[in-house]
Design a protein around this motif. Structure first.
Motif, short mmCIF file in Angstrom:
data_model
loop_
_atom_site.label_atom_id
_atom_site.label_comp_id
_atom_site.label_asym_id
_atom_site.label_seq_id
_atom_site.Cartn_x
_atom_site.Cartn_y
_atom_site.Cartn_z
N LEU A 699 0.81 -1.21 0.00
CA LEU A 699 0.00 0.00 0.00
C LEU A 699 0.85 1.26 0.00
N SER A 700 2.17 1.12 0.14
CA SER A 700 3.07 2.27 0.13
C SER A 700 3.59 2.58 -1.27
N VAL A 701 3.67 1.56 -2.12
CA VAL A 701 4.21 1.77 -3.46
C VAL A 701 3.13 2.38 -4.36
N ASP A 702 3.55 2.98 -5.46
CA ASP A 702 2.59 3.44 -6.48
C ASP A 702 2.25 2.23 -7.33
N TYR A 703 1.24 1.50 -6.90
CA TYR A 703 0.93 0.22 -7.54
C TYR A 703 0.29 0.40 -8.91
N THR A 704 -0.09 1.62 -9.29
CA THR A 704 -0.64 1.81 -10.64
C THR A 704 0.44 1.67 -11.71
N GLN A 763 -8.62 17.63 8.63
CA GLN A 763 -7.98 17.66 7.31
C GLN A 763 -7.53 16.26 6.89
N LEU A 764 -6.92 15.54 7.85
CA LEU A 764 -6.48 14.17 7.55
C LEU A 764 -7.68 13.30 7.18
N ASP A 765 -8.75 13.43 7.91
CA ASP A 765 -9.94 12.64 7.65
C ASP A 765 -10.45 12.88 6.24
N ALA A 766 -10.49 14.14 5.82
CA ALA A 766 -10.95 14.46 4.46
C ALA A 766 -10.01 13.88 3.42
N ASN A 767 -8.69 13.97 3.68
CA ASN A 767 -7.71 13.44 2.74
C ASN A 767 -7.84 11.93 2.60
N LEU A 768 -8.02 11.24 3.72
CA LEU A 768 -8.11 9.78 3.68
C LEU A 768 -9.41 9.33 3.02
N ARG A 769 -10.50 10.03 3.28
CA ARG A 769 -11.75 9.67 2.61
C ARG A 769 -11.63 9.88 1.10
N ARG A 770 -10.95 10.93 0.69
CA ARG A 770 -10.73 11.17 -0.73
C ARG A 770 -9.85 10.08 -1.32
N ALA A 771 -8.83 9.67 -0.58
CA ALA A 771 -7.95 8.59 -1.05
C ALA A 771 -8.72 7.28 -1.18
N TYR A 780 -2.95 7.37 0.84
CA TYR A 780 -3.57 7.05 2.14
C TYR A 780 -2.50 6.77 3.18
N VAL A 781 -1.58 5.88 2.85
CA VAL A 781 -0.52 5.51 3.80
C VAL A 781 0.43 6.68 4.03
N ARG A 782 0.76 7.39 2.95
CA ARG A 782 1.66 8.54 3.10
C ARG A 782 1.07 9.59 4.05
N VAL A 835 -5.02 -1.23 6.86
CA VAL A 835 -3.63 -1.36 6.39
C VAL A 835 -2.90 -2.40 7.23
N LEU A 836 -2.77 -2.14 8.53
CA LEU A 836 -2.07 -3.04 9.45
C LEU A 836 -3.13 -3.82 10.22
N VAL A 837 -3.68 -4.83 9.59
CA VAL A 837 -4.87 -5.49 10.14
C VAL A 837 -4.58 -6.21 11.45
N PHE A 838 -3.40 -6.79 11.55
CA PHE A 838 -3.05 -7.51 12.78
C PHE A 838 -2.64 -6.55 13.89
N THR A 839 -1.80 -5.57 13.56
CA THR A 839 -1.34 -4.62 14.56
C THR A 839 -2.49 -3.81 15.11
#
Length: 979
Positions: A699-704, A763-771, A780-782, A835-839
């Motif tokens: 989820l950190s790489v640009d997977y596109t 602000q973070l919440d809006a950014n993550l929802r947009r992501a 999202y991860v960044r 992202v970190l489902v176990f942690t």
């Protein structure tokens, strides 16, 4: 802390964070236990119950082949899918996930045959049912293996009931989809050249073919004598063709020329005597002369003894109409004695060769189309194993030549074809140094050929007179607000399947957008869909053809009986003994041929939307899917086959959006290969680092785009993980004993710094929802990591640790800080959970050991009044100033003039201080002894002369000497002592 004989040790009066949550993750050891807990509690089913009645979001799983361990591409793909599903669930949607596997076809059949070969068994000697049973068992084995491996990655889904293309109900449904094409007239049987694997003895789809560079391919020039032409001087000359496939010369039936190309006659002199004349495109003349080893000379100059060329007349290609040649092996009679016409071909170019192309309708698409248009039919000389028929006049049936036509000994410049042409005086040049890209089977890695065979096709340019009615599942989607694409198409006349598919592409969302052009270009240029294969393991093309008329039997009752039988008894039901049962009492089995071919597996997987999304077996699903998500190779594969299948049977795409990811490369950007030893095994990565590290990497790489993985990259991911983990560890310790009902402070009563952090959270919440909406998990991860590192750890936590550690437990500012910490925790644990489902589960259960899983929680809407742009502008400016102050302090710290900012008296330029901050505020926010304002433009730092409080370590004027207490600490300690 100061600890001298005459000074008290105040360490036990400081409220340091306390938690059992370990700094060291130990993920490989902990994660299996968390998985077991989820399984015991039935997490997937609990989540369905919790989201019952909510808006649905359906990601339809593209089926991987069940034939090997999970590789890193599988891991990335499924982590992306799982994150999509989890983030949609986080938003409160009902986002079920039903995984599936593709179980039929050549990949599995090939593996079973390999096992046979090791046992020195011949598949042809094994009864078909027994062989299919072994294929089924082999597929199920790998389904079970991959299922456990994917579960280990933390993928949450209906693992107890995945879909498998080999389940009897699925096989029956796939046949039902085939019958829809037959009943609407889109299916036909025709003889066309298709990609054929002589090793696997089957036709291949485009997606099953890969290209590899060859540097030692043969290239030959062959002369065809012109025996008739409207241009008199051409009679007796030779039309020269160039080819890299000498094995197709024995099946030649015509030559093609370019009507707009200029040609030239050349005469070749041997020892001063004219020996032959040739017709070649003017533009390619010199290339031919070089290949043939001829010395070029001006026609007016006598040349030396040797092979020389004299340039003759020029001829327009269009004037070649009506010219006839004879095959170099015409002396064999029969097929070779028949004259070969020269035909105008728009596809002929002067990019290479001679400008004249030999035509073999059995072995080329252009060849087939041009010859068919001129009444020339294929002869089917090459058999399925790549050998000429035993009865073929030239090279057929001879023991020393019964090798595959594409093998080097047979196809080489010194092989039997070239030797025979040389003996006939027709071989003008031959070498084995041609460099080009050649198609291979991606499974066997063997060369493939174009081979004309009777196959089954779905026409994509035939007009669809009637598009089918909506199924109940589709109608349900329509009633819930879907678009009216199907109704519009049904009333728009008679579009072709290609047109319907192109319109569906235009109506679909693509992430990234470039995927739209890629898929559209493929659909625009693709031929009819070849759906038949000549193998044993797959869904049969369960159709009857009349033996005398060759007509396809289209009878809904017959089809229904076939579908029901296969759905009950697997594909084994399609056997001769049951023909009468299927045909019914009014037809004779002897009058009909049962088609023995099987369906291309892309038809199987392209039909999954029908037997999964629309099935009562998975009532939590619906059609069309909100999203299909696969690698970029699936524009040619699953995305396209699903699109064509759905458009042909339902008049629209089976998906509303398509997300494409790139391929995982090694650290140097090279493609991974076992032979290169640069593969990364996700199973080993999980053993070493844990599944959460793979998830965070994915989820950190640009997977596109294509992306990389390696030890150093994983170490960097590990650093990001540790910072996130330590953020939670700090919050868990700082929030011990926090009682929201008793301690929480209203937002309006909070200090400005706390209110600023709520603004940053909004602000973070809006950014993550947009992501989430953009499926941009790299962002999202960044954003999440940047917030925890820069806004929290390096800023908010750093500033407020003094309040947390040293204020009275019930102090208003300390309670305000802990209130915001609680708000941050509740938000961040939810943001992190996909992202970190176990942690995330470990963190959640540490704080709330008696509560359900974090993965059942939803993301709460934040109060709109938390956003305060004016406040944010002041604090943003202050943070820039803070960086300047810290830079000014650093040289003194390095010189050991001071040990930390707490020993620094700072003077800042008065004109740069944002409005509304007192000097005491600045000292708190900069974590210095004092801040005053002065003239000038530079920050000035000196060591303070104040003494250090023995409890909070702040250096303040009110402290008489080191070790004494400041007023605040004195009050707190007194209260504690009294208690």
């Amino acid at each position: 802390m100061t600890d001298t004989p005459d000074k008290r040790d105040y360490r036990d009066t400081v409220f340091l964070p306390k938690t059992d949550f370990p700094m060291k993750a130990g993920l490989p050891q902990k994660e299996p236990g968390i998985l077991a807990r989820w399984q015991d509690m039935g997490l997937y089913e609990r989540l369905r119950e919790a989201r019952a009645g909510a808006e649905k979001f359906i990601l339809h799983d593209g089926p991987p082949y069940a034939n090997g361990d999970m590789h890193i591409g599988h891991a990335l793909n499924h982590v992306l899918k799982d994150t999509v599903v989890r983030t949609q669930s986080l938003l409160g949607k009902d986002a079920p996930y039903v995984p599936g596997w593709d179980c039929h076809g050549l990949p599995i059949e090939w593996k079973v045959e390999e096992l046979y070969r090791k046992k020195k068994l011949d598949k042809k000697e094994v009864p078909a049912k027994e062989f299919r049973a072994e294929c089924r068992e082999y597929a199920q084995q790998w389904v079970d293996v991959q299922r456990e491996q994917l579960k280990r990655l933390g993928i949450n889904g209906r693992w107890d009931k995945p879909y498998l293309t080999m389940r009897p109900k699925a096989e029956g449904a796939i046949v039902a989809e085939l019958h829809k094409f037959a009943e609407t007239g889109q299916l036909y049987r025709g003889a066309k050249p298709v990609m054929w694997s002589p090793v696997e003895e089957t036709a291949l789809a485009d997606a099953e073919v890969e290209y590899a560079d060859l540097t030692d391919s043969p290239q030959i020039d062959v002369a065809f004598e012109i025996v008739e032409s409207p241009i008199a001087e051409l009679v007796g000359a030779h039309a020269v063709i160039w080819t890299t496939t000498p094995w197709t010369i024995p099946v030649n039936q015509a030559l093609a020329y370019g009507p707009d190309i200029e040609y030239r006659i050349i005469e070749v002199k041997d020892a001063g005597q004219i020996s032959a004349s040739y017709l070649i495109a003017t533009e390619l003349l010199h290339h031919f002369i070089d290949r043939a080893g001829i010395i070029e000379m001006n026609e007016s100059i006598d040349g030396e003894i040797g092979r020389q060329v004299i340039l003759g007349s020029t001829i327009n290609g269009s004037d070649l109409a009506g010219t006839i040649v004879q095959h170099p092996m015409h002396h064999l009679g029969g097929f070779y004695a028949k004259p070969r016409p020269m035909l105008a071909g728009d596809f002929v170019t002067t990019d290479s060769g001679t400008g004249i192309v030999h035509m073999s309708p059995d072995h080329g698409e252009d060849d087939f189309d041009l010859c068919k248009a001129n009444g020339i039919e294929p002869v089917f000389a090459v058999m399925g194993d790549g050998r000429y028929r035993d009865d073929w006049l030239w090279l057929g049936g001879e023991d020393d030549r019964r090798r595959s036509v594409i093998n080097k000994p047979f196809n080489a410049p010194d092989g039997p074809i070239c030797n025979d042409l040389r003996e006939a005086g027709a071989l003008l040049s031959a070498s084995a140094d041609y460099h080009h890209s050649y198609p291979h089977s991606w499974r066997s890695k063997a060369k493939v050929i174009y081979r004309c065979t009777p196959q089954w096709f779905i026409a994509i340019d035939e007009h669809l007179a009637h598009l089918p009615a909506l199924t109940p599942a589709e109608q349900r989607w329509e009633n819930e607000g879907g678009d009216d694409t199907i109704d519009e198409q049904a009333t728009a006349g008679s579009p072709t399947l290609r047109e319907v598919a192109l319109q569906a592409i235009a109506d679909t969302r693509f992430v990234p957008e470039k995927g739209r052009n890629r898929l559209r270009s493929m659909v625009e240029s693709r031929p009819d869909w070849l759906i038949s294969r000549q193998r044993a393991w797959g869904v049969p093309i369960a159709l009857f053809v009349h033996r005398e008329t060759g007509e396809l039997l289209v009878d809904a009752d017959v089809n229904r009986r076939i579908q029901q039988a296969i759905a009950a008894d697997t594909v084994d039901a399609w056997e001769e003994l049951r023909a009468g049962e299927f045909l019914g009492s009014d037809r004779k089995p002897d009058d009909y041929e049962m088609v023995k071919d099987i369906l291309d597996v892309w038809f199987d997987s392209g039909s999954t939307h029908a037997f999964v999304l629309e099935s009562d077996e998975w009532p939590e699903l619906q059609s069309p899917a909100d999203l299909y998500l696969e690698g970029s190779d699936q524009h040619r594969g699953w995305f396209q086959s699903s699109l064509l299948e759905s458009c042909g049977t339902r008049g629209r795409a089976p998906y509303k959006a398509v997300l494409t990811h790139g391929f995982t490369m090694d650290p140097k950007g090279m493609k991974m290969s076992k032979s290169l030893g640069n593969t990364v095994d996700p199973l080993k990565v999980m053993e070493q680092y844990g599944a959460d590290i793979i998830r965070l990497w994915a989820l950190s790489v640009d997977y596109t785009e294509d992306h990389r993985i390696g030890d150093e990259i994983l170490k960097g991911v590990g650093d990001t993980y540790r910072k996130l983990r330590n953020t939670f560890r700090y919050m868990l310790g700082a929030l011990v004993g926090f009682d929201h009902a008793r301690e929480a402070v209203e937002t309006s009563a909070m200090p400005e710094l706390e209110r600023y952090m709520l603004h940053r959270l909004s602000q973070l919440d809006a950014n993550l929802r947009r992501a989430i909406d953009d499926f941009d998990f790299n962002e999202y991860v960044r954003a999440l990591a940047e917030f925890t590192n820069e806004d929290l750890s390096a800023f908010f936590f750093d500033i407020r640790k003094d309040r947390l550690y040293c204020d009275a437990p019930d102090g208003a500012e300390r309670r305000a800080y802990r209130t915001v910490l609680d708000i941050l925790f509740q938000a961040l644990i939810r943001y992190t959970a996909p992202v970190l489902v176990f942690t995330a589960e470990e963190v959640w259960s540490t704080r709330f050991p008696d509560r359900d899983s974090i993965h059942l929680e939803k993301l709460h809407a934040l109060p709109s009044d938390w956003a305060d742009e004016a406040l944010a502008a002041r604090f943003d400016a202050l943070r820039e100033m803070r960086e300047t102050v810290m830079e000014a302090i650093e040289p003194l710290r390095r010189e050991k003039t001071i040990r930390s900012g707490l020993e620094a008296d700072v003077v800042v330029p008065e004109n740069v201080v944002p409005e509304g901050f007192s000097d005491a505020d600045l000292a708190d926010l900069f974590i210095t002894a004092s801040v005053t304002r002065g003239q000038g433009s530079d920050v000035k730092v000196t060591r303070t002369s104040d003494h250090k409080c023995g409890r909070c370590w702040r250096l303040l004027p009110e402290v008489a000497e080191d070790g004494d207490l400041c007023a605040r600490c004195d009050d707190v300690v007194a209260e504690m002592d009294a208690a």
